[in-house]
Structure formats: C-alpha cells, structure tokens
Design an enzyme around this catalytic site. Structure first.
Site, PDB file in Angstrom:
ATOM      1  N   LYS A  97     102.228  31.476  22.169  1.00 51.12           N
ATOM      2  CA  LYS A  97     103.337  32.152  21.497  1.00 51.12           C
ATOM      3  C   LYS A  97     103.280  33.659  21.699  1.00 51.12           C
ATOM      4  CE  LYS A  97     105.328  34.013  17.539  1.00 51.12           C
ATOM      5  NZ  LYS A  97     104.950  35.120  16.641  1.00 51.12           N
ATOM      6  N   ASP A 115     107.639  29.952  17.259  1.00 46.47           N
ATOM      7  CA  ASP A 115     107.017  30.237  15.966  1.00 46.47           C
ATOM      8  C   ASP A 115     107.455  29.147  14.989  1.00 46.47           C
ATOM      9  OD1 ASP A 115     109.643  30.835  15.373  1.00 46.47           O
ATOM     10  OD2 ASP A 115     109.185  32.702  14.345  1.00 46.47           O
TER      11      ASP A 115
END
Length: 289
Positions: free
Chosen positions: A225, A244
């Site tokens: 991420k 996320d």
C-alpha cells in the site's frame, strides 16, 4: 492553454472539470491548508504559495522568495496539477461502470498531483494506520523540527520538507518530537537508502511498476500500500491501485470479481475518485456505516 502572468499573481487557466479543493482535500497530500477565504496555502519545493480558483483560472501567489521566473512557475504548476493528462478520457472509462460513474460524478474534479518523490514516500510511510488529520500533524511536526524555516509575506514561518540527507544521520530518539512512534525507524531507513543511493527514486519512474514496487519494499515498513501510494503520488504511476481500509471495503463490496480490466491502466485516478466518494458516502459500500 496559455498562462496569463500579472505582477502580483500568476493566472493559470484550468482544464474543464478540474477542482482545486477536491484535488487538495482528497487524501493525496498533507501540506495544503484551506483558508477562511477559500484559498489554499502550502509549501511546495521549498516555497510558500497561496492558490485560489476563480473565473476558470488558478490565481497563484508566491508568499516567499520566488524560486523561479513566472514562466517557469507556470510550467511547474501545469505539471504539478497534471493539466496535460486527459481526465475526461479517464472519466469516460469510469462511466461504463455504475459504481465508478457515481464516484467520478461526485469527485471527478480530482487530478493526481505530481509531488516530489521523496516527500511522497516519506509522507506515506508516516500515513500508516493513521487518518488524514493525524498524518498532516505528523508531517507538519517533521518539517518544523527538521526542515528549513521559510519566511513568508503573511508573517507566518513555514518550513521546507527535510531531505533524506538531513534525516539519514538521525536516530529514532531524535524523531521523538514528531511523535511518529513505530514509524520513526521506517522513515530513517528510507532516508538512509535514498541518501546513500541504494534506492534512486528518480530511476524508479522509468522502471515497470512491479519492479519499482519491489525496490521500494526493500525499505523497512514499506508494504504494497505505501509503495503504491509513493509511486502514484510521487512518480505518477497511474496503474497503481493502493488499497487502504476504505478502498479495500469498496473493492470487496462493489467489485467482488475484480477491478474493471479496461480501467487498470488509470486505476490510480479511478481509486482516488472512489476513495473521496466513499469517505463522504460510506453508505455506498457494504459495511460502510
């Protein structure tokens, strides 16, 4: 589009559909602050700017010593706000899918900023397990403690973003005033690898995205991420799809069979529409409330 230059402000025409407020308030950057009059003040590349949108143009004023001529500043902000990418084509791709169409209609004024690569990497390392307000506080304290002071015409002292060379010799204890907790050791490892040349961010822009991700994930604490956020917002790799909590929930609920294949080359822009949309409309995804 030709920029109109004035003595006090740079007047930069904006593409149809662009929104300054959506672009600066969608979770991709953390150093711009909205002012009571609706303008935005922030530090970019070591200089302080005040920007407002009106009459189809950006009104850009430099509040510190101008780092460039007005012509250079025009070119810089055209690139910074990514005015040469065809966002209408991106929104057309999104329009073929009801969930993305709703997101693009709600947040289609967002452009993906071309931020300084080191700042984007460091910022998103600090972003881990945090909300936007807290991330902004961490970034502000990092700059106040380790950046250079920038006097501004509004009487406020601003601070530059500290370079990797400044941060590399420090210890986790030195970063205590930032209050970044476990993230301190990750910031320092990134700074050391960047300052030593072990990781050359400018070279990653030319590398295929999977290879660039693999290199960034050699930094302690950088997972998929954070790597994708750094590549999307710092090196403009629009095929990155950072996941996320919000985006993960939206993808699982709205795209259980996978993100539309034809949108994948510009997934970074599409996910930013989606992120901004589901933040404001959590009821749009399963488990959103």
């Amino acid at each position: 589009m030709q920029a109109v230059e004035t003595r006090r402000e740079l007047l930069l025409p904006i593409p149809l559909g662009f929104s300054l407020s959506q672009t600066l308030d969608c979770g991709q950057c953390f150093r711009w602050k909205v002012q009571p009059d609706g303008s935005w003040t922030g530090v970019v590349e070591g200089s302080v700017f005040r920007i407002r949108e009106g009459e189809g143009r950006l009104h850009i004023a430099c509040l510190s010593q101008p780092p460039q001529t007005e012509g250079e500043m025009s070119d810089f902000f055209r690139r910074y706000f990514d005015f040469d990418t065809d966002y209408r084509a991106i929104k057309t791709l999104c329009g073929a899918h009801p969930a993305l169409r709703a997101a693009a209609e709600f947040a289609g004024g967002i452009h993906i900023l071309r931020q300084q690569p080191w700042e984007a990497l460091c910022t998103f390392i600090l972003s881990q397990n945090n909300n936007i307000k807290r991330i902004a506080g961490l970034v502000e304290r990092l700059c106040e403690n380790f950046g250079q002071a920038i006097p501004a015409l509004d009487g406020t002292r601003y601070f530059s973003f500290p370079s990797p060379e400044v941060l590399a010799p420090l210890t986790a204890e030195d970063l205590a005033p930032v209050r970044c907790g476990f993230r301190a050791k990750y910031v320092l490892d990134a700074a050391r690898k960047a300052s030593s040349g072990e990781i050359r961010l400018e070279e990653l822009e030319r590398a295929p995205t999977p290879e660039a991700m693999e290199r960034l994930m050699e930094i302690k604490g950088v997972g998929p991420k954070v790597a994708q956020c750094a590549l999307l917002f710092g090196l403009h790799k629009l095929d990155c799809l950072p996941r996320d909590v919000w985006i993960g929930r939206a993808l699982d609920s709205l795209f259980p069979e996978g993100f539309p294949e034809e949108v994948l080359p510009v997934a970074g822009a599409a996910q930013q529409y989606l992120f901004h949309y589901v933040r404001h409309h959590p009821e749009a995804v399963e488990g959103g409330k």
